[in-house]
Design an enzyme around this catalytic site. Structure first.
Site, short mmCIF file in Angstrom:
data_model
loop_
_atom_site.label_atom_id
_atom_site.label_comp_id
_atom_site.label_asym_id
_atom_site.label_seq_id
_atom_site.Cartn_x
_atom_site.Cartn_y
_atom_site.Cartn_z
N LYS A 1 -12.40 -4.34 -6.06
CA LYS A 1 -13.47 -3.25 -6.59
C LYS A 1 -12.61 -1.87 -6.91
O LYS A 1 -13.05 -0.93 -7.21
CB LYS A 1 -14.35 -2.86 -5.44
CG LYS A 1 -13.87 -2.67 -4.01
CD LYS A 1 -14.75 -2.95 -2.80
CE LYS A 1 -13.82 -2.86 -1.46
NZ LYS A 1 -14.89 -3.59 -0.43
N LYS B 1 0.86 -1.21 0.15
CA LYS B 1 0.15 0.03 -0.16
C LYS B 1 0.82 1.25 -0.03
O LYS B 1 0.39 2.29 -0.78
CB LYS B 1 -0.92 0.03 1.21
CG LYS B 1 -2.29 -0.93 0.96
CD LYS B 1 -3.32 -0.58 1.92
CE LYS B 1 -4.31 -1.59 1.77
NZ LYS B 1 -5.87 -1.18 2.85
N LYS C 1 -6.46 -10.87 -7.95
CA LYS C 1 -7.64 -11.21 -7.27
C LYS C 1 -8.83 -9.94 -7.63
O LYS C 1 -8.27 -8.82 -8.16
CB LYS C 1 -7.53 -10.53 -5.67
CG LYS C 1 -8.36 -10.95 -4.83
CD LYS C 1 -7.86 -10.55 -3.28
CE LYS C 1 -8.92 -10.09 -2.36
NZ LYS C 1 -8.55 -9.87 -0.79
#
Ligand code: TRP
Length: 335
Positions: A203, A118, A200
């Protein structure tokens, strides 16, 4: 039977309200949460504070938090059986997270792969919250003495950290926290992107054709399934070199209960077109009743907020006791 043997194990899980849930969230997590309610004492949380580690638009976060709660209810969480609440409504999580932060090492946090990923992705905002995120997650779990935590692979390292911190605290002070174990559900298939099936389903993917949202209408679901990336050999079979078809088979299998062998037989000699339509049909059938319930709940703000208020009050009763105990143990003055 003793009380100890009869007590149901306690499960806690959380999901971030960073957007509408995908088919991947549904199959991998949300769907299972409803079915755990019979055998376990369940606490489910919308992890709004965790979302703040990445920049959020305030109005969108507020809306998505209610949407997430409504979707969890629509997907089968029964607030008369389980506790459903929003993380920020239970201040004890943050209170405990400070104490746990002071018992978590910089080196441990530095090893978290999600932090590394991240911080690379959001290089302009590598904030302290992103770094200490696992200490808050540990607090979410330990504040309730949860026995089991259903987590995907991407959260396993955080759960291990929670165990280590709990163990360290217990050794340093006195036995306080239950050491949480990962709960590995039945199959809980990991659903991949429809466009890049080695990634994966997410969204936050910039390509909207790569994911199916739980709010997508039937036409959209059909279109996305039809556009899903497959391969050129035209045979419905799972395996190496066929990640797209394997992923579609996982979806179909998860929603219909059919095995891979059943599915291979069902579509023997047929092309991908027929198969993709069947996959879309299984998703549409699964989502239809949930979407109706979701719309009903979202339109009833009084009901939804009432559920969340009661959930937060009941969760706080458990969590506040733990915080008081921990504050005392570490030497904070109690008046
Ligand atoms: N970090 C989890 C995620 O992003 C969400 C979460 C927050 C969670 N607190 C939790 C999951 C406690 C399990 C237990 O998916």
């Amino acid at each position: 039977m003793s009380d100890q043997m009869e007590r149901k194990k306690r499960i806690l899980s959380g999901i971030q309200p960073t957007g509408t849930f995908t088919l991947g969230n549904y199959i991998g997590a949300v769907r299972n949460w409803g079915s755990l309610q019979e055998d376990f004492e369940c606490l489910y949380m919308v992890a709004d504070l965790h979302s703040l580690t990445v920049r959020q638009e305030p109005a969108a976060l507020r809306r998505q938090t209610r949407e997430a709660a409504a979707m969890l209810l629509a997907a089968g969480i029964d607030p008369k059986v389980s506790l459903l609440f929003v993380q920020s409504h239970v201040p004890a999580h943050v209170q405990l997270s400070w104490i746990l932060s002071c018992n978590t090492q910089f080196g441990e946090l530095s090893r978290m792969t999600q932090f590394k990923d991240k911080s690379a992705k959001h290089a302009d905002n590598v904030n302290a919250g992103l770094f200490t995120y696992p200490a808050l997650m540990a607090a979410d779990i330990l504040v309730y003495n949860a026995d089991l935590v259903p987590v995907g692979v991407d959260q396993k390292q955080h759960l291990e950290l929670a165990r280590n911190v709990a163990q360290r605290f217990n050794n340093l002070y006195s036995p306080t926290f239950t050491l949480p174990e990962p709960y590995i559900g039945k199959t809980g298939a990991k659903i991949m992107s429809l466009q890049e099936p080695d990634k994966k389903m997410s969204k936050s993917d910039s390509n909207a054709n790569s994911f199916i949202l739980m709010t997508d209408d039937a036409d959209t679901i059909l279109r996305k399934c039809k556009r899903a990336v497959t391969d050129s050999d035209g045979v419905v079979r799972a395996g190496d070199g066929k990640p797209g078809v394997t992923n579609l088979m996982s979806i179909y299998s998860s929603l219909t209960g059919k095995t891979f062998a059943d599915i291979e037989k069902e579509f023997e000699g047929q092309g991908y077109g027929v198969f993709k339509e069947a996959v879309a049909g299984s998703v549409i059938d699964a989502f239809r009743p949930i979407q109706a319930e979701y719309a009903r709940i979202l339109a009833d703000r009084e009901y939804l907020d009432g559920v969340l208020k009661e959930g937060a009050a009941a969760a706080s009763r458990i969590a506040d006791r733990m915080v008081a105990k921990v504050y005392k143990k570490v030497g904070l003055v109690q008046l």
